[in-house]
Design a protein around this motif. Structure first.
Motif, PDB file in Angstrom:
ATOM      1  N   ILE A 135       0.820  -1.222   0.000  1.00  0.00           N
ATOM      2  CA  ILE A 135       0.000   0.000   0.000  1.00  0.00           C
ATOM      3  C   ILE A 135       0.851   1.268   0.000  1.00  0.00           C
ATOM      4  N   GLY A 136       2.169   1.122  -0.219  1.00  0.00           N
ATOM      5  CA  GLY A 136       3.017   2.288  -0.427  1.00  0.00           C
ATOM      6  C   GLY A 136       3.574   2.936   0.817  1.00  0.00           C
ATOM      7  N   ILE A 137       3.714   2.195   1.910  1.00  0.00           N
ATOM      8  CA  ILE A 137       4.318   2.724   3.133  1.00  0.00           C
ATOM      9  C   ILE A 137       5.722   2.147   3.260  1.00  0.00           C
ATOM     10  N   PRO A 138       6.731   2.943   3.571  1.00  0.00           N
ATOM     11  CA  PRO A 138       8.091   2.421   3.690  1.00  0.00           C
ATOM     12  C   PRO A 138       8.211   1.417   4.834  1.00  0.00           C
ATOM     13  N   VAL A 139       9.017   0.397   4.630  1.00  0.00           N
ATOM     14  CA  VAL A 139       9.207  -0.630   5.652  1.00  0.00           C
ATOM     15  C   VAL A 139       9.750  -0.036   6.945  1.00  0.00           C
ATOM     16  N   GLU A 140      10.516   1.059   6.828  1.00  0.00           N
ATOM     17  CA  GLU A 140      11.085   1.692   8.004  1.00  0.00           C
ATOM     18  C   GLU A 140      10.010   2.156   8.991  1.00  0.00           C
ATOM     19  N   ALA A 141       8.756   2.243   8.522  1.00  0.00           N
ATOM     20  CA  ALA A 141       7.674   2.666   9.409  1.00  0.00           C
ATOM     21  C   ALA A 141       7.476   1.694  10.562  1.00  0.00           C
ATOM     22  N   LEU A 142       7.961   0.460  10.421  1.00  0.00           N
ATOM     23  CA  LEU A 142       7.849  -0.507  11.505  1.00  0.00           C
ATOM     24  C   LEU A 142       8.516  -0.009  12.783  1.00  0.00           C
ATOM     25  N   ALA A 143       9.528   0.815  12.623  1.00  0.00           N
ATOM     26  CA  ALA A 143      10.238   1.330  13.797  1.00  0.00           C
ATOM     27  C   ALA A 143       9.340   2.187  14.681  1.00  0.00           C
ATOM     28  N   LEU A 144       8.237   2.704  14.120  1.00  0.00           N
ATOM     29  CA  LEU A 144       7.329   3.544  14.914  1.00  0.00           C
ATOM     30  C   LEU A 144       6.624   2.745  15.994  1.00  0.00           C
ATOM     31  N   ILE A 145       6.394   1.481  15.736  1.00  0.00           N
ATOM     32  CA  ILE A 145       5.653   0.674  16.697  1.00  0.00           C
ATOM     33  C   ILE A 145       6.504  -0.421  17.340  1.00  0.00           C
ATOM     34  N   ALA A 146       7.751  -0.542  16.899  1.00  0.00           N
ATOM     35  CA  ALA A 146       8.604  -1.602  17.428  1.00  0.00           C
ATOM     36  C   ALA A 146       8.891  -1.428  18.908  1.00  0.00           C
ATOM     37  N   GLY A 147       8.837  -0.190  19.395  1.00  0.00           N
ATOM     38  CA  GLY A 147       9.145   0.053  20.800  1.00  0.00           C
ATOM     39  C   GLY A 147       8.171  -0.595  21.757  1.00  0.00           C
ATOM     40  N   VAL A 148       6.911  -0.736  21.335  1.00  0.00           N
ATOM     41  CA  VAL A 148       5.912  -1.341  22.216  1.00  0.00           C
ATOM     42  C   VAL A 148       5.563  -2.756  21.776  1.00  0.00           C
ATOM     43  N   ASP A 149       6.306  -3.295  20.823  1.00  0.00           N
ATOM     44  CA  ASP A 149       5.949  -4.598  20.279  1.00  0.00           C
ATOM     45  C   ASP A 149       5.968  -5.684  21.344  1.00  0.00           C
ATOM     46  N   ALA A 150       6.878  -5.577  22.323  1.00  0.00           N
ATOM     47  CA  ALA A 150       6.944  -6.590  23.375  1.00  0.00           C
ATOM     48  C   ALA A 150       5.638  -6.650  24.162  1.00  0.00           C
ATOM     49  N   PHE A 151       5.086  -5.478  24.487  1.00  0.00           N
ATOM     50  CA  PHE A 151       3.844  -5.448  25.252  1.00  0.00           C
ATOM     51  C   PHE A 151       2.654  -5.895  24.401  1.00  0.00           C
ATOM     52  N   LEU A 152       2.686  -5.592  23.125  1.00  0.00           N
ATOM     53  CA  LEU A 152       1.636  -6.041  22.223  1.00  0.00           C
ATOM     54  C   LEU A 152       1.716  -7.556  22.007  1.00  0.00           C
ATOM     55  N   ASP A 153       2.937  -8.060  21.938  1.00  0.00           N
ATOM     56  CA  ASP A 153       3.163  -9.475  21.667  1.00  0.00           C
ATOM     57  C   ASP A 153       2.638 -10.358  22.786  1.00  0.00           C
ATOM     58  N   MET A 154       2.651  -9.847  24.008  1.00  0.00           N
ATOM     59  CA  MET A 154       2.203 -10.640  25.148  1.00  0.00           C
ATOM     60  C   MET A 154       0.735 -11.054  24.987  1.00  0.00           C
ATOM     61  N   GLY A 155      -0.116 -10.078  24.721  1.00  0.00           N
ATOM     62  CA  GLY A 155      -1.544 -10.365  24.609  1.00  0.00           C
ATOM     63  C   GLY A 155      -1.892 -11.208  23.408  1.00  0.00           C
ATOM     64  N   ARG A 156      -1.300 -10.893  22.255  1.00  0.00           N
ATOM     65  CA  ARG A 156      -1.685 -11.616  21.044  1.00  0.00           C
ATOM     66  C   ARG A 156      -1.201 -13.061  21.084  1.00  0.00           C
ATOM     67  N   THR A 157      -0.077 -13.348  21.734  1.00  0.00           N
ATOM     68  CA  THR A 157       0.383 -14.724  21.846  1.00  0.00           C
ATOM     69  C   THR A 157      -0.550 -15.534  22.735  1.00  0.00           C
ATOM     70  N   ALA A 158      -1.037 -14.919  23.814  1.00  0.00           N
ATOM     71  CA  ALA A 158      -1.981 -15.608  24.696  1.00  0.00           C
ATOM     72  C   ALA A 158      -3.280 -15.938  23.961  1.00  0.00           C
ATOM     73  N   ILE A 159      -3.779 -14.992  23.163  1.00  0.00           N
ATOM     74  CA  ILE A 159      -5.003 -15.244  22.402  1.00  0.00           C
ATOM     75  C   ILE A 159      -4.776 -16.320  21.346  1.00  0.00           C
ATOM     76  N   ASN A 160      -3.580 -16.377  20.780  1.00  0.00           N
ATOM     77  CA  ASN A 160      -3.276 -17.439  19.827  1.00  0.00           C
ATOM     78  C   ASN A 160      -3.465 -18.818  20.467  1.00  0.00           C
ATOM     79  N   VAL A 161      -3.055 -18.948  21.724  1.00  0.00           N
ATOM     80  CA  VAL A 161      -3.218 -20.211  22.440  1.00  0.00           C
ATOM     81  C   VAL A 161      -4.701 -20.561  22.586  1.00  0.00           C
ATOM     82  N   PHE A 162      -5.496 -19.578  22.998  1.00  0.00           N
ATOM     83  CA  PHE A 162      -6.921 -19.835  23.186  1.00  0.00           C
ATOM     84  C   PHE A 162      -7.599 -20.122  21.852  1.00  0.00           C
ATOM     85  N   SER A 163      -7.183 -19.425  20.814  1.00  0.00           N
ATOM     86  CA  SER A 163      -7.752 -19.631  19.483  1.00  0.00           C
ATOM     87  C   SER A 163      -7.546 -21.067  19.017  1.00  0.00           C
ATOM     88  N   ASN A 164      -6.370 -21.613  19.251  1.00  0.00           N
ATOM     89  CA  ASN A 164      -6.105 -22.982  18.822  1.00  0.00           C
ATOM     90  C   ASN A 164      -6.830 -24.003  19.691  1.00  0.00           C
TER      91      ASN A 164
END
Length: 430
Positions: A358-387
């Motif tokens: 969609i035309g956004i530079p890959v470097e934009a990932l750095a904008l949200i990488a700082g909180v990725d650890a906190f985001l990763d916690m919840g989504r990994t737990a939901i992955n377990v429940f989903s399966n």
């Protein structure tokens, strides 16, 4: 051992939650000391990963072997699983995009970089390489790596081959069955130390990441956890619709979810998750086939976040989300989430693919990488429940009955006994 003696003074899930709370407090109050606890958490995660490959290999091989004489049921279970994974992926993407449309957390985003992204992140997936890597040229080398898909493929083929050779498979089946039992026992020993590891992991995480990065992106974090709550409610509805008790299932699977939340690793959760499912009455053959497939292809919490993150970054860069763009996001996210299953930093690769589309530079990932650890916690737990929901839904639709939780039927041993009886048939000695 009497049941009263086997019970813990404090149930393990509460020990895990206590370790989580104390780790957060310790990380905030004594960050310098908390940073030294990283090796404790790392050792625990490595100990879990140590048994993942042997567990996947033995579980899938035995599962396919046990279903080998029921090819129709095996095909039915696999087909239902893959259809469910695809539908759940589309729904998760739509939820992420809908939440971004409702709250628009990226409109007022600060475009200052919050963290560095890995240098080896690619914005594409080599599909030819993806499929070729699923066929291991050296199964020992494949088992020594972190890519489970080739191990899964080899285990499926080996299980089918063993089912086709009849009584001659008995010695290897007995060995694999004993190995799987030993792995379950080893899992129990390691998981007993999980409260200490959770304390160390969370203390280190909050000491190194702090709360400053969360504040700058608090709206994104809040919207994502709202999305995870929406997914949880949908899963509860599915469980209710198939005759399950949603809160009981949540309670029964609580330990793997807490472990996933703290370690942020699906691999670290797989052995305990499989053990819990078998204890809940899920036949080993079903758990062995569907669960590893789900961990590779059914990551609903992560996929919902992928769509939300792309929408967030599109708003931050003021790219209009018209229906053409939204359709592109849905299609590419669906493909990328499957194609990046065996790629290092697969989540970032999946998002990078969509951003490029969609035309956004890959470097934009750095904008949200700082909180990725906190985001990763919840989504990994939901992955377990989903399966967990996926397995119960597959069992319902395929007509697979539960086995007694207090006396799980060892199907491999039963099959071995049958082959032994066939092997001593008097006609063979006539």
């Amino acid at each position: 051992m009497p049941q009263s003696r086997a019970k813990r003074f404090i149930p393990l899930p509460f020990q895990m939650l206590l370790g989580l709370a104390l780790g957060m407090l310790f990380g905030f109050l004594t960050p310098h000391l908390a940073q030294t606890l990283q090796p404790v958490g790392t050792a625990f995660v490595q100990a879990i990963k140590m048994i993942v490959v042997p567990l996947v290999f033995t579980a899938i091989t035995l599962g396919i072997y046990q279903m080998g004489n029921q090819a129709r049921q095996l095909g039915k279970v696999s087909a239902i699983s893959m259809v469910y994974f695809f539908v759940a992926t589309i729904i998760s993407i739509c939820i992420g995009l809908a939440l971004n449309y409702l709250f628009r957390p990226g409109l007022d985003a600060n475009l200052a970089l919050t963290a560095k992204i890995p240098k080896d992140i690619n914005a594409t997936v080599d599909w030819t390489k993806f499929f070729l890597e699923m066929i291991p040229s050296n199964v020992v080398t494949a088992m020594s790596g972190s890519n489970l898909l080739p191990v899964l493929v080899f285990s499926v083929l080996l299980g089918m081959a063993l089912a086709s050779i009849g009584p001659r498979a008995k010695p290897l089946i007995d060995m694999l069955d004993a190995l799987m039992g030993a792995i379950f026992k080893l899992t129990g020993w390691i998981i007993a130390l999980s409260p200490i590891a959770i304390f160390a992991i969370i203390a280190w995480l909050f000491a190194t990441q702090g709360i400053g990065t969360i504040v700058s992106l608090v709206k994104l974090v809040g919207v994502m956890y709202l999305g995870l709550a929406v997914l949880l409610v949908i899963f509860w509805g599915l469980l209710k619709a198939i005759g399950e008790k949603p809160f009981k299932v949540t309670r029964d699977i609580g330990e793997p979810m807490i472990l996933a939340f703290t370690t942020r690793s699906s691999e670290a959760t797989l052995p305990l998750h499989m053990e819990k499912l078998v204890g809940m009455g899920v036949p080993k053959a079903i758990a062995s086939v569907v669960l590893p497939l789900g961990y590779a292809f059914n990551r609903d919490g992560s996929i919902m976040y992928f769509a939300l993150a792309v929408g967030y970054l599109a708003d931050a860069y003021h790219i209009p989300l018209d229906w053409h763009t939204l359709l592109s996001i849905i299609i590419v996210t669906t493909l990328a989430s499957k194609g990046s299953a065996n790629v290092p930093s697969g989540g970032l690769v999946a998002i990078a693919m969509v951003l490029t589309t969609i035309g956004i530079p890959v470097e934009a990932l750095a904008l949200i990488a700082g909180v990725d650890a906190f985001l990763d916690m919840g989504r990994t737990a939901i992955n377990v429940f989903s399966n967990t929901v996926a397995i119960k839904l597959v069992m319902k639709l395929a007509g697979v009955p539960y086995v007694a939780a207090d006396a799980v039927i060892d199907e491999a041993s039963a099959a071995s006994a049958t082959m032994s009886a066939e092997n001593t048939n008097p006609k063979e000695f006539a």
